[in-house]
Design a protein around this motif. Structure first.
Motif, PDB file in Angstrom:
ATOM      1  N   GLY A 214       0.874  -1.108   0.288  1.00 44.78           N
ATOM      2  CA  GLY A 214      -0.355  -0.103   0.213  1.00 44.78           C
ATOM      3  C   GLY A 214       0.767   1.740   0.308  1.00 44.78           C
ATOM      4  N   LYS A 215       2.050   1.450   0.319  1.00 47.37           N
ATOM      5  CA  LYS A 215       2.885   2.060   0.123  1.00 47.37           C
ATOM      6  C   LYS A 215       3.651   1.879  -1.043  1.00 47.37           C
ATOM      7  CE  LYS A 215       3.318   2.297   5.018  1.00 47.37           C
ATOM      8  NZ  LYS A 215       4.675   2.490   6.304  1.00 47.37           N
ATOM      9  N   THR A 216       4.143   3.486  -1.814  1.00 43.80           N
ATOM     10  CA  THR A 216       5.513   3.756  -2.958  1.00 43.80           C
ATOM     11  C   THR A 216       7.087   3.808  -2.151  1.00 43.80           C
ATOM     12  OG1 THR A 216       4.631   6.103  -2.952  1.00 43.80           O
ATOM     13  CG2 THR A 216       3.428   4.388  -4.887  1.00 43.80           C
ATOM     14  N   ASP A 217       7.082   3.856  -1.189  1.00 41.63           N
ATOM     15  CA  ASP A 217       8.383   4.891  -0.590  1.00 41.63           C
ATOM     16  C   ASP A 217       9.169   3.206  -0.198  1.00 41.63           C
ATOM     17  OD1 ASP A 217      10.660   5.553   1.002  1.00 41.63           O
ATOM     18  OD2 ASP A 217       9.522   7.773   1.718  1.00 41.63           O
ATOM     19  N   PHE A 218      10.236   2.943  -0.501  1.00 39.98           N
ATOM     20  CA  PHE A 218      10.882   1.854  -0.296  1.00 39.98           C
ATOM     21  C   PHE A 218      11.467   1.910   1.597  1.00 39.98           C
ATOM     22  CE2 PHE A 218      14.148  -1.038   0.247  1.00 39.98           C
ATOM     23  CZ  PHE A 218      14.290  -1.688  -0.265  1.00 39.98           C
TER      24      PHE A 218
END
Length: 468
Positions: A214-218
């Protein structure tokens, strides 16, 4: 990567049941050594000529192969191993079931015609014999097979106590060239599509599953997020399993990763060897993976769940490939499959639907057949009518019958339907018609895959014939 290749086949006529070899009367200790194919075609500048054993070698062997006729000069060729007094001596180590020698065109030479080989002798004769396919022909141009019998070499390496032994390889089959390519199933986790779309597939043969964060920031994806994600153990998990595995039909619109965007979501990915410790799920072993589009293809950011700084890989699309494999453990690109048009079907351990007493069930299973949907392969299933025998129906089936048949393109259309999941024998009420990637029609049947049928688990036998 581990990649094994050799051409396979048998006598020119396809046997309708049992085997082409005359090994039925062999004692348990006797092993036959045969050519794996009665004809080999050279594509490009080299060819591998295969040998196969009916059972694993019990000692180191040397097989002497003579050249019995040739339309080209041996000086125009390079042999591996090198010729000794005009003959090849091929080594087969203890435990092996296959071997091969290689023939290359010498630099600047363009030989035409063919060369005939004969198995002349085996170094140990006590428990070994030369099989019926003792001759093979090498043509210095590609061939279109009229049909053959093929033993798929899925079993390889390890010890007899190794449960992985019987389904070690993914075996890719090219019917028109009597050829198979074996790829160790744990070589890759993710496959990157080289067609027009931007898609990523999970390696079902390695029990690879994935779930979105649900996130795009590694860096923002943590162990806490992993703990909140679904289990990726992957055996029989109903709806949860289906959500974490790619659709078995091969529909690229139904992959877990979905269509790859310019800034992709971070996914948790786990394959067979990084899912559990002592049978208990350990999510610190999972990978987190972010795939985004790049100018040449894909940008991959990956690492273990606890990593804040990603490793980065760039994967460029290759027009000759269907998918490019990627190993999260090694960070290397690998050949997950042969070139896109050079295989029609595969045999492997994989996720598959089975019909059980309770209804359809999705689970990881041995002996799953997948067709090369993305390069044009299709399948029709031919069921026996009342009073028909398999031998009769198969023998009388014609090209006109095939052209009038209803073909399906789902990758798992054969799947596990060719075998009985309970008795674990080949089903004898059906055979299949493959329209291969070159538009040829082949009728295909499964001959054996367990000891009770005269076969060997991990080395199933198929028979096929070109319809023309």
């Amino acid at each position: 990567m581990k990649k094994l290749f050799y051409a396979l086949g048998c006598a020119a006529a396809v046997c309708l049941a049992g085997g082409c070899d005359d090994d039925d009367d062999l004692g348990y200790q006797t092993v036959s050594v045969s050519f794996a194919v009665s004809e080999v075609g050279m594509e490009g500048s080299s060819a591998e000529v295969g040998l196969k054993l009916s059972r694993a070698a019990k000692e180191d062997l040397k097989v002497t192969v003579a050249i019995t006729s040739t339309e080209v000069s041996v000086s125009d060729l390079v042999f591996t191993p090198a010729l000794e007094d005009g003959k090849l001596v091929v080594s087969i180590p203890t435990g092996a079931t296959t071997a091969s020698f290689r023939v290359d065109k010498a630099a600047g030479e363009t030989p035409e015609g063919s060369m005939q080989f004969l198995i002349e002798a085996i170094s140990s004769t006590g428990d070994y014999k030369i099989g019926t396919v003792n001759e093979t022909k090498l043509s210095f141009s590609p061939i279109v097979s009229t049909g053959s019998e093929m033993q798929l070499e899925g079993k390889a390496g390890g010890s007899e106590g190794d449960a992985d032994l019987k389904y070690r390889n993914i075996v890719y089959v090219d019917l028109s060239n009597n050829r198979q390519v074996q790829v160790y199933r744990k070589t890759w986790d993710l496959g990157f599509y080289c067609g027009d779309e931007f898609r990523v597939i999970l390696n079902s043969a390695y029990k690879t599953l994935a779930a979105g964060s649900g996130k795009t920031d590694f860096a923002a994806v943590t162990l806490e997020d992993a703990d909140a994600a679904p289990s990726l153990l992957g055996s029989m998990m109903g709806d949860s399993f289906e959500k974490n595995a790619d659709d078995t039909s091969g529909d690229l619109a139904k992959t877990v990763f979905g269509e790859i965007a310019a800034d992709g979501e971070v996914f948790f990915v786990a394959s067979e060897d990084n899912k559990t410790t002592d049978g208990v799920e350990d999510r610190t072993l999972w990978y987190k993976v972010k795939v985004s589009r790049s100018e040449a293809g894909y940008k991959v950011e990956y690492g273990k769940v606890g990593d804040t700084s990603p490793k980065v890989a760039e994967i460029a699309k290759d027009p000759l490939c269907g998918f490019i494999g990627f190993s999260l453990a090694s960070g290397e690109q690998v050949e997950a499959q042969p070139e896109a048009k050079k295989w029609d079907l595969s045999w492997s351990y994989a996720a598959a639907w089975s019909t059980m007493n309770s209804g359809p069930m999705l689970s990881f299973s041995q002996d799953v057949i997948t067709i090369n949907r993305h390069s044009g392969a299709a399948v029709a299933t031919v069921m026996l009518g009342e009073g028909e025998t398999l031998a009769q129906k198969y023998q009388n089936y014609t090209l006109a019958d095939a052209q009038a048949a209803e073909f399906e393109v789902d990758a798992d259309i054969i799947g596990t339907t060719w075998r009985d999941p309970f008795g674990k024998k080949v089903k004898t009420d059906r055979f299949f018609v493959i329209r291969d990637c070159g538009g040829n029609y082949y009728k295909l049947q499964f001959l054996s895959f367990i000891e009770d049928e005269g076969g060997e688990r991990g080395r199933p036998e198929i028979g096929y014939a070109l319809l023309k």
